[in-house]
Design a protein around this motif. Structure first.
Motif, PDB file in Angstrom:
ATOM      1  N   CYS A   1      27.540  60.560  53.529  1.00  0.00           N
ATOM      2  CA  CYS A   1      27.423  60.620  52.050  1.00  0.00           C
ATOM      3  C   CYS A   1      28.802  60.666  51.410  1.00  0.00           C
ATOM      4  O   CYS A   1      29.072  59.964  50.438  1.00  0.00           O
ATOM      5  CB  CYS A   1      26.620  61.842  51.619  1.00  0.00           C
ATOM      6  SG  CYS A   1      24.871  61.687  51.972  1.00  0.00           S
ATOM      7  N   ARG A   2      29.686  61.496  51.950  1.00  0.00           N
ATOM      8  CA  ARG A   2      31.045  61.566  51.420  1.00  0.00           C
ATOM      9  C   ARG A   2      31.754  60.230  51.565  1.00  0.00           C
ATOM     10  O   ARG A   2      32.429  59.758  50.664  1.00  0.00           O
ATOM     11  CB  ARG A   2      31.841  62.675  52.122  1.00  0.00           C
ATOM     12  CG  ARG A   2      33.192  62.906  51.443  1.00  0.00           C
ATOM     13  CD  ARG A   2      34.407  62.944  52.369  1.00  0.00           C
ATOM     14  NE  ARG A   2      34.359  62.264  53.614  1.00  0.00           N
ATOM     15  CZ  ARG A   2      34.975  61.081  53.850  1.00  0.00           C
ATOM     16  NH1 ARG A   2      35.606  60.440  52.900  1.00  0.00           N
ATOM     17  NH2 ARG A   2      34.919  60.539  55.039  1.00  0.00           N
ATOM     18  N   MET A   3      31.588  59.587  52.700  1.00  0.00           N
ATOM     19  CA  MET A   3      32.242  58.317  52.952  1.00  0.00           C
ATOM     20  C   MET A   3      31.748  57.245  51.976  1.00  0.00           C
ATOM     21  O   MET A   3      32.545  56.525  51.384  1.00  0.00           O
ATOM     22  CB  MET A   3      31.995  57.859  54.387  1.00  0.00           C
ATOM     23  CG  MET A   3      32.702  56.559  54.729  1.00  0.00           C
ATOM     24  SD  MET A   3      32.145  55.866  56.294  1.00  0.00           S
ATOM     25  CE  MET A   3      30.504  55.364  55.897  1.00  0.00           C
ATOM     26  N   VAL A   4      30.456  57.138  51.795  1.00  0.00           N
ATOM     27  CA  VAL A   4      29.903  56.139  50.886  1.00  0.00           C
ATOM     28  C   VAL A   4      30.382  56.405  49.456  1.00  0.00           C
ATOM     29  O   VAL A   4      30.781  55.495  48.738  1.00  0.00           O
ATOM     30  CB  VAL A   4      28.358  56.112  50.958  1.00  0.00           C
ATOM     31  CG1 VAL A   4      27.763  55.288  49.838  1.00  0.00           C
ATOM     32  CG2 VAL A   4      27.929  55.578  52.311  1.00  0.00           C
ATOM     33  N   ARG A   5      30.353  57.665  49.039  1.00  0.00           N
ATOM     34  CA  ARG A   5      30.819  58.016  47.689  1.00  0.00           C
ATOM     35  C   ARG A   5      32.294  57.653  47.527  1.00  0.00           C
ATOM     36  O   ARG A   5      32.702  57.064  46.529  1.00  0.00           O
ATOM     37  CB  ARG A   5      30.597  59.511  47.432  1.00  0.00           C
ATOM     38  CG  ARG A   5      30.952  59.957  46.029  1.00  0.00           C
ATOM     39  CD  ARG A   5      30.588  61.410  45.723  1.00  0.00           C
ATOM     40  NE  ARG A   5      30.914  62.362  46.788  1.00  0.00           N
ATOM     41  CZ  ARG A   5      30.024  62.910  47.609  1.00  0.00           C
ATOM     42  NH1 ARG A   5      28.742  62.636  47.500  1.00  0.00           N
ATOM     43  NH2 ARG A   5      30.420  63.754  48.543  1.00  0.00           N
ATOM     44  N   GLN A   6      33.125  57.974  48.517  1.00  0.00           N
ATOM     45  CA  GLN A   6      34.551  57.670  48.443  1.00  0.00           C
ATOM     46  C   GLN A   6      34.785  56.161  48.421  1.00  0.00           C
ATOM     47  O   GLN A   6      35.598  55.670  47.639  1.00  0.00           O
ATOM     48  CB  GLN A   6      35.296  58.308  49.609  1.00  0.00           C
ATOM     49  CG  GLN A   6      36.795  58.108  49.546  1.00  0.00           C
ATOM     50  CD  GLN A   6      37.520  58.769  50.706  1.00  0.00           C
ATOM     51  OE1 GLN A   6      36.918  59.457  51.525  1.00  0.00           O
ATOM     52  NE2 GLN A   6      38.815  58.578  50.760  1.00  0.00           N
TER      53      GLN A   6
ATOM     54  N   LEU B   1      34.104  50.108  43.243  1.00  0.00           N
ATOM     55  CA  LEU B   1      34.180  50.144  41.785  1.00  0.00           C
ATOM     56  C   LEU B   1      35.462  49.472  41.270  1.00  0.00           C
ATOM     57  O   LEU B   1      35.394  48.627  40.380  1.00  0.00           O
ATOM     58  CB  LEU B   1      34.068  51.592  41.296  1.00  0.00           C
ATOM     59  CG  LEU B   1      33.629  51.809  39.865  1.00  0.00           C
ATOM     60  CD1 LEU B   1      32.338  51.077  39.537  1.00  0.00           C
ATOM     61  CD2 LEU B   1      33.447  53.303  39.608  1.00  0.00           C
ATOM     62  N   PRO B   2      36.636  49.796  41.824  1.00  0.00           N
ATOM     63  CA  PRO B   2      37.836  49.067  41.396  1.00  0.00           C
ATOM     64  C   PRO B   2      37.753  47.561  41.674  1.00  0.00           C
ATOM     65  O   PRO B   2      38.229  46.748  40.869  1.00  0.00           O
ATOM     66  CB  PRO B   2      38.962  49.712  42.211  1.00  0.00           C
ATOM     67  CG  PRO B   2      38.458  51.073  42.524  1.00  0.00           C
ATOM     68  CD  PRO B   2      36.974  50.922  42.704  1.00  0.00           C
ATOM     69  N   ALA B   3      37.131  47.174  42.785  1.00  0.00           N
ATOM     70  CA  ALA B   3      36.990  45.746  43.086  1.00  0.00           C
ATOM     71  C   ALA B   3      36.083  45.064  42.063  1.00  0.00           C
ATOM     72  O   ALA B   3      36.359  43.934  41.631  1.00  0.00           O
ATOM     73  CB  ALA B   3      36.439  45.552  44.492  1.00  0.00           C
ATOM     74  N   ALA B   4      35.017  45.735  41.655  1.00  0.00           N
ATOM     75  CA  ALA B   4      34.123  45.168  40.642  1.00  0.00           C
ATOM     76  C   ALA B   4      34.842  45.034  39.310  1.00  0.00           C
ATOM     77  O   ALA B   4      34.686  44.017  38.611  1.00  0.00           O
ATOM     78  CB  ALA B   4      32.879  46.044  40.489  1.00  0.00           C
ATOM     79  N   ARG B   5      35.637  46.026  38.944  1.00  0.00           N
ATOM     80  CA  ARG B   5      36.421  45.946  37.695  1.00  0.00           C
ATOM     81  C   ARG B   5      37.436  44.811  37.762  1.00  0.00           C
ATOM     82  O   ARG B   5      37.625  44.076  36.799  1.00  0.00           O
ATOM     83  CB  ARG B   5      37.123  47.273  37.438  1.00  0.00           C
ATOM     84  CG  ARG B   5      36.196  48.370  37.001  1.00  0.00           C
ATOM     85  CD  ARG B   5      36.996  49.630  36.627  1.00  0.00           C
ATOM     86  NE  ARG B   5      36.100  50.730  36.397  1.00  0.00           N
ATOM     87  CZ  ARG B   5      36.128  51.888  37.038  1.00  0.00           C
ATOM     88  NH1 ARG B   5      37.044  52.106  37.968  1.00  0.00           N
ATOM     89  NH2 ARG B   5      35.270  52.843  36.757  1.00  0.00           N
TER      90      ARG B   5
END
Length: 170
Positions: A23-28, A35-39
């Motif tokens: 869970c931590r890995m997926v969130r990170q 998210l930065p790649a999508a932006r």
């Protein structure tokens, strides 16, 4: 059954699982990569992909000429309060605004890892594509702790994910 060993394993799992869980890995990954790649994709897609073309052109130029990049002499000067660092950098056909130069020191038992960005000063006299970069590093560490590194830079690119061009002083 080695009960003490099992107990140690269970204690380790309780202590470490929050830091190393899926869970931590997926969130990170989501927050720091996806998210930065999508932006970046959204920004690069605007205006018929004009920014995407510019980033690709920059990347291809850096890849073509990266073998010309090298670190020359590195000098340190101490005064009472600070330690100056001066690095000769030879960039070949890569403009100085397309790189970042850092003084880097690994973590030790006494100090955390340190990375100080150096500023471009002036072209080296009589040189072609040679520049002096300078900055101030903490005087608490010996100059021998620091290594100069040059990385490719573009304000809209994610380094080193999109381009692995990193050169370390030898």
């Amino acid at each position: 059954i080695p009960h003490r060993w099992v107990s140690r394993v269970q204690e380790s799992m309780v202590r470490l699982t929050p830091r190393f869980s899926a869970c931590r890995m997926v969130r990170q990954y989501f927050q720091e990569a996806y998210l930065p790649a999508a932006r970046a994709f959204a920004a690069r897609s605007l205006d018929n992909g004009k920014l995407a073309g510019a980033v690709l052109q920059w990347r291809d130029h850096v890849r073509t000429h990266w073998n010309q990049v090298r670190v020359g002499q590195v000098y340190y000067s101490d005064d009472q309060d600070q330690r100056g660092v001066f690095a000769e950098c030879w960039l070949g056909e890569i403009p100085p605004e397309h790189v970042r130069v850092h003084a880097y020191a690994d973590a030790t038992d006494l100090a955390p890892a340190t990375m100080i960005e150096l500023d471009q000063c002036e072209p080296l006299p009589g040189s072609v594509h040679g520049y002096m970069f300078s900055g101030v590093v903490p005087k608490q560490r010996p100059a021998s702790d620091y290594t100069i590194r040059i990385t490719a830079h573009h304000p809209q690119a994610s380094i080193p994910i999109e381009l692995h061009s990193i050169l370390w002083e030898r």
